[in-house]
Every structure is written in structure tokens, then in C-alpha cells.
Design a protein around this motif. Structure first.
Motif, PDB file in Angstrom:
ATOM      1  N   ASP A 573     -20.926  35.132   4.153  1.00  0.00           N
ATOM      2  CA  ASP A 573     -19.989  34.959   5.260  1.00  0.00           C
ATOM      3  C   ASP A 573     -18.559  34.928   4.756  1.00  0.00           C
ATOM      4  O   ASP A 573     -17.636  35.403   5.438  1.00  0.00           O
ATOM      5  CB  ASP A 573     -20.320  33.696   6.043  1.00  0.00           C
ATOM      6  N   GLN A 574     -18.345  34.390   3.523  1.00  0.00           N
ATOM      7  CA  GLN A 574     -17.008  34.361   2.960  1.00  0.00           C
ATOM      8  C   GLN A 574     -16.529  35.773   2.578  1.00  0.00           C
ATOM      9  O   GLN A 574     -15.346  36.106   2.752  1.00  0.00           O
ATOM     10  CB  GLN A 574     -16.979  33.447   1.730  1.00  0.00           C
ATOM     11  N   VAL A 575     -17.423  36.568   2.063  1.00  0.00           N
ATOM     12  CA  VAL A 575     -17.057  37.957   1.751  1.00  0.00           C
ATOM     13  C   VAL A 575     -16.603  38.675   3.025  1.00  0.00           C
ATOM     14  O   VAL A 575     -15.593  39.384   3.038  1.00  0.00           O
ATOM     15  CB  VAL A 575     -18.238  38.693   1.085  1.00  0.00           C
ATOM     16  N   LEU A 576     -17.330  38.469   4.116  1.00  0.00           N
ATOM     17  CA  LEU A 576     -16.966  39.136   5.371  1.00  0.00           C
ATOM     18  C   LEU A 576     -15.631  38.637   5.907  1.00  0.00           C
ATOM     19  O   LEU A 576     -14.871  39.405   6.503  1.00  0.00           O
ATOM     20  CB  LEU A 576     -18.074  38.924   6.415  1.00  0.00           C
ATOM     21  N   GLN A 577     -15.341  37.352   5.684  1.00  0.00           N
ATOM     22  CA  GLN A 577     -14.055  36.834   6.144  1.00  0.00           C
ATOM     23  C   GLN A 577     -12.896  37.525   5.416  1.00  0.00           C
ATOM     24  O   GLN A 577     -11.884  37.872   6.026  1.00  0.00           O
ATOM     25  CB  GLN A 577     -13.997  35.323   5.926  1.00  0.00           C
ATOM     26  N   HIS A 578     -13.025  37.691   4.111  1.00  0.00           N
ATOM     27  CA  HIS A 578     -11.985  38.387   3.362  1.00  0.00           C
ATOM     28  C   HIS A 578     -11.865  39.851   3.809  1.00  0.00           C
ATOM     29  O   HIS A 578     -10.741  40.375   3.937  1.00  0.00           O
ATOM     30  CB  HIS A 578     -12.292  38.311   1.862  1.00  0.00           C
TER      31      HIS A 578
END
Length: 718
Positions: A573-578
Motif C-alpha cells: 500500500d505504501q508503494v502505491l501511495q508513492h
């Protein structure tokens, strides 16, 4: 004229002294039946009377027609002086002198004078008189008489009939029961190119051998047998009087056409006499109708070509469609030869001189023939020198027609001597090549040959073939540029996709990329397999909305950013946020993405979704495949929307299928039905991954699909 003495003596007496009265009554008295009606002769039909006088002018013979003409029965006339009975007093001297001259000098005479008939009226009668003598030297006068009006009518009818036959522009003929000519008028002499003397007594087969004589005679025999007339039937045949050889190359004789009518001729009591035929030369009408039909068929062929040629953006398919339209309507054999340099887009058009390298894209024949074997093999290059007709066609950009092919022409048509011999054996007699020109550039040539079709190519064929070639050339040009740009686009797209990883830890991988069938622009779909720390592997599938070079460039930037953030060992989910922040900074672009991390030690996948379709999961222990339940999430680029990571068990032998929407979305089908079809295809957990990719693409993709597809499959290893 001499008559038997006993016959003359028999008629010498009147009724009182044994004179013979040749009447129906006398025949009945003698026991002889009256003649049947059908036995009446021409004199009976015309009403001609016969009267015989002796030297003193007494009536010795009075025919039945005399009774009808003058009104006196034989009993009233025989033995009486003809002058007193039939001539008024004022005419008697003239009549006496005329008949006296006949009896004395033997000079016959003919003329008309008024005769008194029984009712007292006067009738103008036509007479022809002559002297008769018997063996005893007695002299008699024979008078043949007919009503003057009747004679005039018969003469007029005969004259009109003769003029009707001789002056008629319609060919007329009478044929007997054996179908031999009895009468032929001048018009038919001109039509048949034969004088009447060469018709009379002969059959049709003797005078017109170039016709289908058997069919004509069968029709005439049917008319004789049934009495049913045959009206306005066309008879067509080659002109046998065409100039010998038909010109330098022996053109076939043109068609002649006649409209023929015939009917049975019958005499008295239905006696069949023969058959009458009328013939009208309708060659010009036939040729006009033939030309009109030819024009209609040509227009139909052009309309057919508009519908059948250029249905796809495939050069080879378009060439096959053009050849199929040309055969058999225009040619027996058709070939589409395109310059090899044009196919590779190396230079515009053909030079004016020198040899040319062609590539045959299509060959079509109306029937099995050696001419097909003689043609260049489809798809193979073939070099033709500047002296070859097809090379001349592309050099000049003008049609090349050889109406009548000779041995030297075959050498300039075929690729070698063996092929020329094959064309000769196939009977190729006419050749036509027209250039394929689009946007001012010569692409190649449409090559046409005729063998069984006996007609040579003509200028009308050149116009038609040029029209077909012009329409097809535009489609071929569109297709070759489409294929060139599409190949470049696909090359670019594939260069942006990752190389296949060597051996991800604990995973078997198979992937495919398939460009859109119906679009030449590059898409923004991608997949990636990224090795991570601790033997983990990131599996990524994404789709940049839109198409074109900009979409591909955006896809490349997102893929590069995904690899960079993956190296930081961040949660999905953090990768997608970036990635969302990066995409939000890209004007007018939105992307969907599915990011999964497989951990072989824990036997699980951690997955986050940014507006993408859910992956499919097929368990090794069996059971139907299912979609992984994930929060949908917002697409990348929307900004400010949180993403969520979901953990999914991934045991040895389990298979995960990630894909972009081009695999399942269509313009007409509900997405739920398409996803259900995808799951049904995942029916065997032991099926190799490469085979799974092939099955999915083959079963779910359609020829008109407008979107590209990225497909990534992963299976956990024991």
C-alpha cells in the motif's frame, strides 16, 4: 389443242340428242359419288368456269362453275346458242366476230366483256378462249371464264403477296415436311449470305453449319408435330463471314443474333404443308444488350470490390481479397505482386529503369491450371528485369496489355523459360498488368491472364482492372503503413517491458504481452517481476489509460518508479501511495496498478490494489478458481485516497493470475460474464503456466479487440 373424237362427239348433242351434262346430278344418276370437298382444285377455289361451243356457237359443255358464275343450270344452257343466252344484242356482233376468229384462225384471245346472267343483270366477266379440234377434224371453242372482280382480287392478292415476300426486310422461308427449303426471299438471302438457289432443297445444317443446328431443327420439328408456333426466339452464333484470321492475331468472330419465329402451314382439311419461318437480324440489339449486361456486371464487380477488398489492415489479406474479386469475372488467373522495397518502406515507388524485386502476395485461379504453378510462389521474392512486362508496368505507372499473347510475349511475362512453357500449355492467350498506385506512389501490379475465357482483354477491361487496382492500392498502402507503424510501436512497447527474470525464488513465472489488434498505437499496459530482499518477489501489473507514445512513456516512468520503491522494501500500500503522488504530477494521466509481494518463507502474498481488476487464484488442492477479494482502491493519479494491503495464503502449487483489462473487457459484453469466463478457463492446477497464458489469450481475445493486454502468471514451487 386436239381432243379425242369420241369425246367431242359425245358432247355434240344437246340434252335432247344425248349430250353429256357434267354436273352433280349427272354423276349421281350414273352412280358416281360427288367429289369430296378436300379434293377441290385451284380452279374450283378460284371459281373459274369452263364452257365449250361447237362451230355454230351452241353450248356443248357447261361446268358446275359456269352454273355458279352465270346462274343457268346445265339443263338450261346445253344445246343453246351462247350468244343468244349470254350476250346482249348490242354486244352480239363483237362477240360473234371474236369467237369466229378463234374457230377460223385458231388465234386465242383473252379479255373482259359484259355478260348477261340469268337474273337479267350484267356482269363483267374475264374470258380466255382457244380452239379445240378432235381426231375427226371437228372444231370447238373452249372458253375459260371468271368474274372480273374475282380475277382482279386474285391478281391483286398475288401481286401483294409477291411484293410482301420479295420486298420484306424480314427474312422469310418456307420449308417442307422434311425441313428442306422450298422458298427463300431476298432478305433471307442477305441474312444467310447465300442465294436462293443454294437454299432450295437443302436443310439448315447445309446452309448455316455454324449454328446449333440440332436445337434449331428440333424446335422446327416440334412446331410441325404440335402446331404450336414458336415466337421471337433468339438464335446466336459466331459470324462465319468475319474476315479470315480476324486480324493480325486472329480475333474471334463476333456474335450474330437473330429473332426467329415459325409456324405450321396447313392446307384444306388441315393437311400439313410445311413450316414457315421469319428471321429478323437483331445483332445490334443483341450486342447492345450484351454490352449493357457487361456494364452492369462491371459496376457490380466494382461494388463487390468496395465491400470485399480492404476489410483488414493486413497487406497479405488485402492482396488475397483483390485477387479473389478479379477471378473469374475479369481473369482466369490473377496475381498481386508488390515491390519488396515498398513493403519494407525503404523508398518511395519504383525507378524508371533497371530490374525490380517483387514479392507475390496473392495468386488466385478460377480452376486448377499450370498457370498457377508458373506464377511466383506466394511470399517469395522474385527479380524481374527491365524487359519484363510487369517491370515496365511499375516503371511507367501505366497498364500493359497484350490482347493476343504470342511465344515472345510469354517470355516477357513468365519468370523463366519453364514458367513460359507452363503458361503456353495452360492456354494463356491474353495478358494484362495494371499498376497499384496510391498517393502517387507505385506499389506494384495486378497481373491478369486469360486462358479458358476466349475473349481477349480490351480497353474496357483495362479501365475496370485499373479501377479495382486503384481501390485496392489505397487499402494496401494503408495496411503496409499501419503494419510498419504498428511494428515500431510494438517494438517500443516491448522494449519498455522487463526481461524475463532468471529464477525468482520459490516461483515459476510466465508472462505475455499482446498489442491491440484493431489499433496501431502503442498502449500503456505493463507487468514486472522484481526480486526483493529475503528471497521475496514483487509481482506488478499496471495500465496507463490512453494510448500513444505519451502513454508508453508514462508507463515507462511508472515502471521505473515502481522498481525504485520496491527496493525500499515497503509494504504494497505504501508503494502505491508513492506511485499515486508521481502520477498526480503527470498532467492528464491516470493509471491502475496491482502490486503483490510473495514471501516463500511465510507462504503468502501481500497485495494492494489501485483501481485494478482483481487477480484470479487457482488452488493446488483443487476446486474452482476464484477472484481474490481486495479493496478496489482509487486509480493512481487521483491523489489523497489511502490504499490497503491484504494478505492472501499462497501454498505450494497455487497459481496467481494477474492481467490488464484488455483480456476481459469488450464493447458489448458485461464484465461479470467475462470474468466468469476467465475463471472457467482456469480449470487445471497442473496445467503449465505457458499453456495457461496461451489458452487465456486464445479464448478471450477477439480479432477486433481495441486494447492491449499484459498477462502475468505465477505458481508457488514446493
Amino acid at each position: 389443242m386436239e381432243v379425242p373424237a369420241d369425246a367431242a362427239r359425245t358432247r355434240a348433242g344437246g340434252p335432247a340428242n344425248g349430250g353429256v351434262r357434267v354436273t352433280a346430278e349427272s354423276r349421281a344418276e350414273e352412280g358416281r359419288p360427288e367429289r369430296p370437298e378436300q379434293a377441290r382444285g385451284l380452279l374450283d377455289v378460284l371459281g373459274v368456269a369452263a364452257v365449250v361451243l361447237d362451230a355454230e356457237g351452241r353450248i356443248l359443255f357447261w361446268s358446275p362453275q359456269a352454273e355458279e358464275l352465270f346462274g343457268y343450270r346445265a339443263a338450261e344452257a346445253l344445246g343453246r346458242f351462247a350468244g343468244h343466252l349470254l350476250v346482249r344484242e348490242e354486244h352480239l356482233p363483237l362477240v360473234t366476230r371474236l369467237f369466229g376468229d378463234v374457230l377460223k384462225s385458231g388465234d386465242s384471245w383473252a379479255g373482259a366483256f359484259p355478260v348477261r346472267v340469268k337474273d337479267g343483270s350484267t356482269r363483267l366477266v374475264e374470258f380466255r378462249n382457244m380452239r379445240l379440234t378432235d381426231g375427226l377434224g371437228d372444231v370447238f371453242a373452249l372458253g375459260i371464264a371468271a368474274d372480273h372482280a374475282t380475277v382482279e382480287r386474285v391478281e391483286t392478292d398475288l401481286a401483294l403477296s409477291e411484293r410482301l415476300v420479295t420486298q420484306s426486310p424480314i427474312g422469310l422461308a418456307l420449308m417442307d415436311l422434311d425441313l428442306r427449303y422450298v422458298l427463300v426471299n431476298p432478305a433471307l438471302e442477305r441474312i444467310d449470305h447465300l442465294p436462293a438457289a443454294q437454299h432450295i432443297g437443302r436443310h439448315i445444317r447445309d446452309t448455316l453449319p455454324f449454328l446449333d443446328v440440332a436445337a434449331v431443327e428440333t424446335a422446327l420439328r416440334r412446331v410441325l408435330d404440335t402446331g404450336v408456333p414458336l415466337l421471337d426466339r433468339y438464335v446466336v452464333g459466331r459470324d462465319p463471314w468475319h474476315q479470315e484470321g480476324g486480324g493480325e492475331h486472329g480475333e474471334p468472330a463476333p456474335d450474330l443474333a437473330w429473332s426467329v419465329s415459325c409456324y405450321r402451314l396447313e392446307g384444306h382439311q388441315g393437311r400439313i404443308l410445311g413450316v414457315a419461318i421469319s428471321v429478323i437480324d437483331v445483332t445490334e440489339r443483341h450486342r447492345a444488350a450484351t454490352e449493357a449486361e457487361r456494364a452492369r456486371r462491371r459496376l457490380g464487380l466494382i461494388a463487390d470490390a468496395s465491400a470485399r477488398v480492404g476489410t483488414t489492415l493486413e497487406v497479405g489479406q488485402t492482396a488475397h481479397e483483390l485477387a479473389a474479386v478479379a477471378v473469374p469475372e475479369l481473369a482466369d488467373v490473377a496475381a498481386v505482386d508488390v515491390l519488396d522495397s515498398v513493403l519494407s518502406c525503404r523508398r518511395p515507388g519504383a525507378p524508371d529503369t533497371g530490374p525490380e524485386l517483387f514479392r507475390a502476395l496473392a495468386v488466385k485461379s478460377a480452376y486448377p491450371t499450370e498457370a498457377v504453378t508458373a506464377a511466383d510462389p506466394t511470399g517469395e521474392p522474385c527479380m524481374y528485369g527491365a524487359d519484363r512486362l510487369v517491370t515496365r508496368c511499375v516503371h511507367t505507372g501505366r497498364p500493359v496489355m497484350v490482347a493476343h499473347v504470342g511465344e515472345a510475349d510469354l517470355a516477357a511475362i513468365a519468370r523463366n523459360e519453364e514458367a513460359a512453357a507452363m503458361l503456353a500449355r495452360a492456354g494463356v492467350h491474353s495478358y494484362l498488368a495494371v499498376p497499384l498506385i496510391a498517393r502517387g506512389e507505385v506499389l506494384g501490379a495486378l497481373d491478369l491472364k486469360r486462358a479458358r475465357n476466349p475473349l481477349p482483354f480490351d480497353e474496357d477491361d483495362v479501365i475496370l482492372a485499373s479501377e479495382l487496382a486503384a481501390r485496392a492500392a489505397v487499402s494496401i498502402d494503408n495496411a503496409r503503413w499501419y503494419q510498419s507503424v504498428r511494428n515500431s510501436a510494438v517494438t517500443l512497447q516491448r522494449s519498455l517491458l522487463p526481461d524475463r527474470p532468471a529464477h525468482p525464488v520459490g516461483l515459476e513465472i510466465a508472462s505475455r504481452y499482446q498489442p491491440a489488434h484493431a489499433s496501431m498505437e502503442v498502449g500503456g499496459d505493463w507487468y514486472d517481476v522484481i526480486p526483493l530482499a529475503a528471497d521475496k518477489t514483487a509481482l506488478v501489473v499496471g495500465d496507463v489509460m490512453g494510448s500513444g507514445i505519451d502513454a508508453a512513456a508514462t508507463m515507462g516512468r511508472l515502471r521505473t518508479a515502481t522498481c525504485a520503491f520496491a527496493d525500499l522494501d515497503l509494504d504494497p500500500d505504501q508503494v502505491l501511495q508513492h506511485l499515486d503522488k508521481i502520477t498526480a504530477g503527470l498532467e492528464h494521466y491516470i493509471a491502475t496498478c496491482l502490486y503483490a509481494v510473495y514471501d516463500p518463507r511465510l507462504g503468502q502474498c501481500r497485495i494492494a490494489n489501485a483501481g485494478h481488476l482483481p487477480p484470479a487464484l487457482l488452488r493446488a488442492q483443487g476446486g474452482p478458481a476464484d477472484l481474490v477479494r481486495l479493496p478496489t482502491g482509487a486509480p493512481l493519479g487521483v491523489g489523497g485516497v489511502p490504499f490497503e494491503t491484504v494478505t492472501v495464503p499462497f501454498a505450494p502449487g497455487d497459481t496467481l493470475v494477474l492481467y490488464t483489462d484488455g483480456l476481459v473487457e469488450t464493447r458489448n459484453d458485461p464484465i461479470d460474464l467475462r470474468l466468469a469466463a476467465l475463471l472457467r478457463l482456469l480449470d487445471d492446477p497442473r496445467r503449465p503456466l505457458e499453456e495457461i497464458c496461451s489458452v487465456l489469450l486464445r479464448s478471450l481475445r477477439r480479432p477486433d479487440d481495441f486494447d492491449d493486454v499484459a498477462l502475468l502468471t505465477a505458481r508457488s514451487l514446493p
